[in-house]
Write an enzyme that holds these catalytic residues in place. Sequence first.
Site, PDB file in Angstrom:
ATOM      1  CB  SER A   1      -0.812   0.565   0.929  1.00 52.66           C
ATOM      2  OG  SER A   1      -0.332   0.069   2.548  1.00 52.66           O
TER       3      SER A   1
ATOM      4  CD  GLU B   1       0.552   7.227   5.726  1.00 58.80           C
ATOM      5  OE1 GLU B   1      -0.320   6.532   6.133  1.00 58.80           O
ATOM      6  OE2 GLU B   1       1.598   8.699   6.251  1.00 58.80           O
TER       7      GLU B   1
ATOM      8  CB  THR C   1      -2.305  12.181   5.888  1.00 62.63           C
ATOM      9  OG1 THR C   1      -2.184  12.820   5.190  1.00 62.63           O
ATOM     10  CG2 THR C   1      -1.319  11.061   5.442  1.00 62.63           C
TER      11      THR C   1
ATOM     12  CB  ALA D   1      -2.402  18.679  13.507  1.00 67.34           C
TER      13      ALA D   1
ATOM     14  CG  HIS E   1      -4.787   8.004   7.575  1.00 62.59           C
ATOM     15  ND1 HIS E   1      -3.438   8.879   8.129  1.00 62.59           N
ATOM     16  CD2 HIS E   1      -4.433   7.417   6.487  1.00 62.59           C
ATOM     17  CE1 HIS E   1      -2.675   7.826   7.213  1.00 62.59           C
ATOM     18  NE2 HIS E   1      -3.548   7.401   6.188  1.00 62.59           N
TER      19      HIS E   1
ATOM     20  NE  ARG F   1      -2.605  10.369  20.750  1.00 61.91           N
ATOM     21  CZ  ARG F   1      -1.187  11.275  22.064  1.00 61.91           C
ATOM     22  NH1 ARG F   1      -1.665  10.674  22.721  1.00 61.91           N
ATOM     23  NH2 ARG F   1      -0.427  12.037  20.780  1.00 61.91           N
TER      24      ARG F   1
ATOM     25  CG  ASP G   1       0.933  14.158  16.416  1.00 65.39           C
ATOM     26  OD1 ASP G   1       0.653  13.242  17.624  1.00 65.39           O
ATOM     27  OD2 ASP G   1       1.692  14.101  15.384  1.00 65.39           O
TER      28      ASP G   1
ATOM     29  CB  ALA H   1      -6.277   5.353  18.589  1.00 65.96           C
TER      30      ALA H   1
ATOM     31  CG  HIS I   1       3.387   6.466  20.857  1.00 69.95           C
ATOM     32  ND1 HIS I   1       3.292   7.653  21.481  1.00 69.95           N
ATOM     33  CD2 HIS I   1       2.905   7.273  19.356  1.00 69.95           C
ATOM     34  CE1 HIS I   1       2.750   8.852  20.710  1.00 69.95           C
ATOM     35  NE2 HIS I   1       1.807   8.401  19.408  1.00 69.95           N
TER      36      HIS I   1
ATOM     37  CD  GLN J   1       6.586   6.203  12.938  1.00 69.83           C
ATOM     38  OE1 GLN J   1       7.077   6.699  11.605  1.00 69.83           O
ATOM     39  NE2 GLN J   1       6.140   7.502  13.469  1.00 69.83           N
TER      40      GLN J   1
ATOM     41  CD  GLN K   1      10.426  15.825   3.773  1.00 67.50           C
ATOM     42  OE1 GLN K   1      10.800  15.316   3.011  1.00 67.50           O
ATOM     43  NE2 GLN K   1       9.108  16.946   3.406  1.00 67.50           N
TER      44      GLN K   1
ATOM     45  CG  PHE L   1       9.336  13.605   8.573  1.00 65.61           C
ATOM     46  CD1 PHE L   1       8.438  14.965   9.079  1.00 65.61           C
ATOM     47  CD2 PHE L   1       9.155  13.372   7.400  1.00 65.61           C
ATOM     48  CE1 PHE L   1       8.242  15.808   7.962  1.00 65.61           C
ATOM     49  CE2 PHE L   1       8.060  13.798   7.103  1.00 65.61           C
ATOM     50  CZ  PHE L   1       7.563  15.166   6.471  1.00 65.61           C
TER      51      PHE L   1
ATOM     52  CG  HIS M   1       1.527   1.868   4.901  1.00 63.27           C
ATOM     53  ND1 HIS M   1       0.507   1.674   4.016  1.00 63.27           N
ATOM     54  CD2 HIS M   1       2.178   2.503   5.341  1.00 63.27           C
ATOM     55  CE1 HIS M   1      -0.556   2.556   3.873  1.00 63.27           C
ATOM     56  NE2 HIS M   1       1.074   4.001   4.816  1.00 63.27           N
TER      57      HIS M   1
END
Length: 298
Positions: free
Chosen positions: A12, A14, A45, A48, A77, A107, A109, A123, A149, A176, A212, A216, A266
């Site tokens: 998949s 994203e 996605t 926020a 999402h 959940r 941010d 979540a 997490h 993640q 970048q 992240f 993914h």
Amino acid sequence: MQSQQKSSLIFSCEFFPPKGEQGASKLRNTRRKLALISPRYYSVTFGAGGSTQDRTFETIIDIQAEAKSSNIEAAPHLSCIGSTQGNIRDILYQYQQRGIKRLVALRGDLPSGVVDPGDFSHANQLVEFIRTQTGNHFHIEVAAYPEVHPQAKSARADLMNFKRKVESGANSAITQYFYNSDAYYRFVDRCRSTAIDIPIIPGIMPIHNYVQLARFSDISGAEIPRWLRKRLDEFSDDPVAMSAFTTDVVSDLCRRLLEAEAPGLHFYTLNRASPTLAIWDNLGLEAKYSYLSTVTTR
């Protein structure tokens, strides 16, 4: 890999929702290129506090309109933070009416300066609400964190949080991104020993922009191994060499994951096709998994 059912493998991609028609056009072109790898679905996605809600919806409907010819599902999402039961109920209804069958429930941010998270703090509460409202209509993906997490009190607490999402009705999970395959293997082992048996699909982040990526990773808690950071520093003035190096590094990671019978991959594409396609070509996946072009989406 030989013991896996071929049709069970899930690949998949994203995306984030683009801004404006020019961005939407570029993303359509990206999707056309990525269709060559026959992904099971494209996910989009949700910013926020729901900040990209309208653009997420527009992008999902665009993908869904292509589904008849591409055979690729759309997977929006949904985020807890900033959401209410009322607006989530409305979104679920709209997606049901348009034939969407897959969701990614997160959940999210809390945006800077926002104190009230909304009606859902975690979540698992969102997953439970989706099940209450829609039964088994949706295949629900949730997030998993092989390297823990960043806000979890402990690795054990994080594992229990994940288990609550599964017990609330999640069908599968996307991790993640990570660059240490052992973190994934050990996480899956811990899940199985805790009676968590849903597919846990590795999230793969191709490395295109090191600055970048570092940003992240600092936010998400995803580790860039020291050796990799040091090597990436060497390519600051040579993007072509860096691209070749990082493609090899991430391809090797993917190869090891698939050989260890990960249920798929993914790709976090950042709306770019070439890094993912380079990894796919490097692995020879087009030939090895050519059957995927004939697999139906449900």
